[in-house]
Design an enzyme around this catalytic site. Structure first.
Site, mmCIF file in Angstrom:
data_model
loop_
_atom_site.group_PDB
_atom_site.id
_atom_site.type_symbol
_atom_site.label_atom_id
_atom_site.label_comp_id
_atom_site.label_asym_id
_atom_site.label_seq_id
_atom_site.Cartn_x
_atom_site.Cartn_y
_atom_site.Cartn_z
ATOM 1 N N ASP A 85 0.944 -1.158 -0.085
ATOM 2 C CA ASP A 85 0.088 0.136 -0.134
ATOM 3 C C ASP A 85 1.032 1.128 0.124
ATOM 4 O OD1 ASP A 85 -2.001 2.047 0.698
ATOM 5 O OD2 ASP A 85 -3.069 0.655 1.765
ATOM 6 N N ASP A 96 -3.376 7.308 -3.430
ATOM 7 C CA ASP A 96 -3.334 6.299 -2.561
ATOM 8 C C ASP A 96 -3.535 5.162 -3.504
ATOM 9 O OD1 ASP A 96 -3.399 4.444 -0.465
ATOM 10 O OD2 ASP A 96 -4.960 5.570 0.414
ATOM 11 N N HIS A 156 -12.217 5.506 1.472
ATOM 12 C CA HIS A 156 -12.243 6.562 2.261
ATOM 13 C C HIS A 156 -12.066 8.056 1.458
ATOM 14 C CE1 HIS A 156 -7.669 6.672 1.848
ATOM 15 N NE2 HIS A 156 -7.933 5.440 1.996
ATOM 16 N N HIS A 164 -7.189 9.754 5.754
ATOM 17 C CA HIS A 164 -8.528 9.061 6.130
ATOM 18 C C HIS A 164 -9.459 9.975 6.441
ATOM 19 C CE1 HIS A 164 -7.286 4.435 6.446
ATOM 20 N NE2 HIS A 164 -6.984 4.983 5.267
ATOM 21 N N GLU A 189 -10.737 0.666 -1.458
ATOM 22 C CA GLU A 189 -9.817 -0.483 -1.329
ATOM 23 C C GLU A 189 -10.422 -1.691 -0.702
ATOM 24 O OE1 GLU A 189 -6.613 0.411 1.714
ATOM 25 O OE2 GLU A 189 -7.879 2.481 2.102
ATOM 26 N N GLU A 284 -6.309 -1.374 -4.537
ATOM 27 C CA GLU A 284 -6.898 0.065 -3.952
ATOM 28 C C GLU A 284 -6.368 0.945 -5.371
ATOM 29 O OE1 GLU A 284 -5.036 1.890 -0.840
ATOM 30 O OE2 GLU A 284 -6.660 3.441 -0.616
HETATM 31 CO CO CO Z 1 -6.375 4.121 1.428
#
Ligand code: CO
Length: 308
Positions: A85, A96, A156, A164, A189, A284
């Protein structure tokens, strides 16, 4: 969203796309995980971005928030299911993304379920679905493929220096009738598990985040706090980063961090894991929602947006 802001998100996304390819290249069986984490973060800096959070390299039953300690010796094995990640920010505007690495083919279907759930969720975004419908789509795909969605990990919103931000975008149908807003950035994600589809906090934590700036007496704590406020603001950081950047002894660092946590100035993110012996996969991507289009931030090699 103003043009200069969306341009920063898009630039962060392009750097992240390259960082993702770089990570895929170096995360091979036998790779040293500490060195890989450092190299991926260095790569982001070299390209003109900053890591939005420590690279998460979470193994097997660990779903998220695992990052190596300074000089920790972990080697990637062929059978490991490794969630990677990565986040990049430009002046706090964050892209992200995550993917899962496995070289044994044993977990191919598990990883495929996460990827399918992600691309399916992206495919319905142009219809302006409710948040519940996005979660429902993710859940349906994962269940159909014979696995469990992780019900307490979510996508998010993304805001400047806030990784977040609300709302949570669940990986299950949660009946939320709210819709995503135009002119904002979000991440989706899906996490897919062979366990019971629920993560718990482990004992270990080496990722932290600023909670509230307050006066603190301890000299080591003060040194850490000053560095965090100046360099990471409200974005997560790793103990490993402080070790590299502050040249404090391990003891000073531990004392300083402990005191900051005790005073609730920083908070820890423990490793999140499903049942012992289970395997978790993740996929994600993040995107900007515009009135008439969805702009995915991570694009594949061929320039084609992921999930479309
Ligand atoms: Co994330």
């Amino acid at each position: 969203m103003e043009k200069e802001i969306s341009a920063k998100y898009v630039t962060a996304g392009l750097i992240l796309s390259e960082a993702k390819n770089f990570a895929k290249k170096i995360l091979v069986p036998g790779a040293d995980i500490f060195e890989c984490a450092e190299k991926i973060e260095e790569f982001i800096l070299k390209k003109g971005g900053k890591p939005a959070f420590p690279v998460n390299l979470s193994f097997n039953e660990n779903a998220a928030h695992q990052t190596p300690d300074w000089n920790e010796k972990i080697v990637l094995r062929k059978d490991d299911v490794l969630k990677v990640d990565i986040g990049v920010h430009i002046e706090g505007y964050i892209a992200d993304c995550a993917f899962t690495v496995n070289y044994s083919e044993k977990y191919g279907k598990l990883i495929e379920a996460a990827e399918q759930a992600l691309s399916n969720a992206f495919s319905i975004l142009p219809n302006n679905p409710t948040i519940g419908e996005i979660g429902g789509r993710i859940e349906k795909i994962i269940l159909e493929m014979g696995f469990k969605p992780v019900d307490n990990l979510t996508g998010h919103g993304l805001e400047q220096y806030l990784q977040h931000a609300p709302p949570s975008i669940p990986n299950i149908e949660n009946r939320s009738k709210a819709r995503l807003e135009n002119g904002r950035a979000y991440a989706i994600e899906p996490f897919v598990s062979t366990g019971d589809g629920h993560v718990r906090e482990g004992a270990k934590a080496n990722i932290f985040c600023l909670q509230e700036i307050k006066a603190i007496r301890n000299v080591h704590s003060r040194k850490i706090l000053g560095h965090v406020v100046e360099n990471y603001k409200t974005l997560p950081f790793a103990e490993r980063w402080l070790q590299r950047e502050l040249k404090m002894s391990n003891f000073e660092l531990k004392v300083g961090l402990k005191q900051l946590m005790h005073e609730k100035i920083i908070k820890a993110y423990p490793i999140l894991h499903d049942l012992h012996g289970s395997y978790v996969a993740q996929a994600e991507n993040s995107f900007i929602k515009m009135e008439k289009q969805i702009i995915p931030l991570v694009v594949e090699n061929d320039g084609k947006a992921k999930g479309t």
